[in-house]
Scaffold this active site. Structure first.
Site, PDB file in Angstrom:
ATOM      1  N   CYS A   1       0.858  -1.183   0.000  1.00 16.81           N
ATOM      2  CA  CYS A   1       0.000   0.000   0.000  1.00 16.81           C
ATOM      3  C   CYS A   1       0.891   1.228   0.000  1.00 16.81           C
ATOM      4  O   CYS A   1       1.782   1.363   0.831  1.00 16.81           O
ATOM      5  CB  CYS A   1      -0.898  -0.019   1.235  1.00 16.81           C
ATOM      6  SG  CYS A   1      -1.570   1.565   1.734  1.00 16.81           S
TER       7      CYS A   1
ATOM      8  N   CYS B   1       0.698   3.385   3.171  1.00 16.83           N
ATOM      9  CA  CYS B   1       1.307   2.635   4.276  1.00 16.83           C
ATOM     10  C   CYS B   1       2.817   2.607   4.127  1.00 16.83           C
ATOM     11  O   CYS B   1       3.561   2.677   5.108  1.00 16.83           O
ATOM     12  CB  CYS B   1       0.766   1.209   4.313  1.00 16.83           C
ATOM     13  SG  CYS B   1      -1.031   1.079   4.347  1.00 16.83           S
TER      14      CYS B   1
END
Length: 469
Positions: A368, A371
């Protein structure tokens, strides 16, 4: 014919009674579960549960107690850091976001647009920092975003200038994180750390690799203090990340409804005293690194071309470094002088440095984008704290000055702010959880997921379910 109708009517009546009996049975089970859950969470009905969520005394391996941390954080550190990270110098972070996992193919599942990062467009870069970006993510390469154009990072940057700092490799972090033309500026204020939908085997593999390969957890007495501290730092960082996901959670994707997921916070962190303790430890460890670097941080030039904002940043940094309440209540948050003693100290330090560099490199495997951004920033911040505390000995080696990259200082301060937010959340969350559980029979708070809401959803779903008769 009349008798036949009566028979049919009785049959339908019996079938209806069976159906409602089944529905009633399901309702009884759901309510029983709710009452049991409430009883388990009620501090008056379970003394051990109440005590397990109260943290008092000295934080393990530190020089400050929980009560002092909560008090200092709420009154001094949290409001100061919240203001500091919004200044131009601390809100822009330079990071490499393109996919280059060195350990396994990236197969991350990032299903939300909130998983992507907004980068700063090149036409808004200061001329001084414009460089060719050989490996920046082109518009037609959406491998990292699973083919979704909306999964791009917000890379908007205002037209402020940055003053270049010296580039020095950090022995604690992956060498690829130094200044180079593969990195891009990101406005952290446009890319908050929050729930992104990143989950499943890909997300679990990241933490599994960190814990099992680089930071194994041994039983008490089977591990040296230095390795134990590395584990506690990673555990504390993990707890903080989990809390930020729970504190800004997508409760309903169809209506874009965001709020607190108290159950997730409890399930992942709050029910484990060691995880909460490691969070406090990591906060004090990073705070100690910041205060130890006082001379360097005080004299640093927080120059972005915005004189007013730059003076504000410098003033806030000095308030952080020389805060009288902090100096009086917790002058030495962590004592690093106790480590690396004995003949094997240098070898042990090299071993743990290698482990942390691997952890730093694993951040490139996060599937991600957002992230990955916050993972890289916080691991770099933690690596900077390790560098300050363990790579420079100004007392024994006065000719070995501390040198930090601008990006390291930005990461260090933002990490301290993230940990500060998590500490404040933990302090506030227990009463909120208890209050939610006590009122589970009433309408749930607008910004919190409650057990009663799930029961209502389950009961509503029964209307469309054909039950066996």
């Amino acid at each position: 014919m009349v008798e036949a109708k009566v028979v049919v009517g009785n049959k339908e009546s019996k079938e209806g009674r069976k159906k409602w009996t089944a529905i009633g049975a399901v309702l009884v089970v759901l309510v029983a579960i709710a009452l049991t859950y409430k009883h388990a969470q009620n501090p008056k009905s379970c003394r051990c549960a109440q005590d397990s969520r109260k943290y008092t005394g000295i934080v393990e391996d530190c020089c400050c107690d929980y009560e002092t941390v909560d008090s200092l954080n709420g009154a001094v550190l949290h409001p100061l850091l919240q203001e500091l990270v919004t200044t131009p110098f601390f809100r822009y972070f330079k990071v490499k976001l393109w996919c280059d996992c060195p350990f396994w193919p990236d197969d991350g599942m990032c299903k939300l647009r909130d998983c992507s990062v907004c980068e700063c467009p090149e036409n808004e870069f200061p001329e001084l920092f414009k460089r060719p970006m050989k490996h920046s993510l082109p518009s037609d390469d959406l491998k990292c975003q699973e083919g979704k154009p909306q999964s791009a990072v917000d890379r908007t940057l205002d037209s402020k200038a940055f003053r270049g700092w010296i580039g020095v490799d950090n022995p604690w972090t992956n060498d690829d994180e130094t200044e180079n033309d593969e990195m891009t500026y990101v406005n952290l204020q446009l890319n908050p750390e929050r729930y992104t939908g990143y989950s499943g085997p890909s997300a679990r593999r990241i933490w599994d690799a960190i814990y099992s390969e680089n930071c194994p957890k041994y039983a008490s007495g089977e591990i040296c203090k230095e390795k134990k501290i590395l584990y506690k730092l990673i555990s504390g960082l993990h707890s903080s990340i989990s809390i930020h996901i729970a504190s800004d959670y997508l409760l309903d994707e169809t209506t874009n409804w965001w709020g607190r997921n108290l159950e997730l916070a409890y399930d992942r962190v709050l029910q484990y005293p060691d995880r909460v303790g490691n969070l406090y430890f990591t906060f004090l460890f990073v705070l100690r690194a910041v205060t130890k670097a006082t001379n360097y941080l005080e004299q640093a030039e927080y120059d972005t071309g915005n004189t007013q904002e730059d003076l504000k940043a410098q003033s806030l940094v000095r308030h952080l470094l020389y805060n009288p309440k902090l100096q009086a209540a917790c002058p030495l948050p962590f004592d690093e002088a106790k480590l690396w003693k004995g003949q094997s100290g240098p070898e042990l330090k090299q071993e743990i440095q290698k482990h942390f560099r691997n952890i730093s490199a694993i951040m490139d495997c996060v599937g991600c984008e957002k992230c990955r951004l916050w993972g890289k920033l916080q691991v770099l911040g933690l690596g900077t704290a390790l560098k300050i505390l363990f790579s420079v000995d100004s007392q024994n080696y006065p000719n070995q000055p501390l040198q930090l990259q601008r990006n390291e200082v930005i990461a260090l301060v933002n990490l301290l702010n993230r940990l500060s937010e998590s500490i404040k959340f933990v302090e506030e969350i227990v009463p909120s959880v208890e209050k939610t559980m006590e009122k589970f029979t009433s309408e749930p708070p607008a910004q919190e997921i409650s057990l009663w809401q799930r029961i209502q959803d389950a009961v509503g779903g029964l209307r469309s379910v054909k039950l066996p008769l």
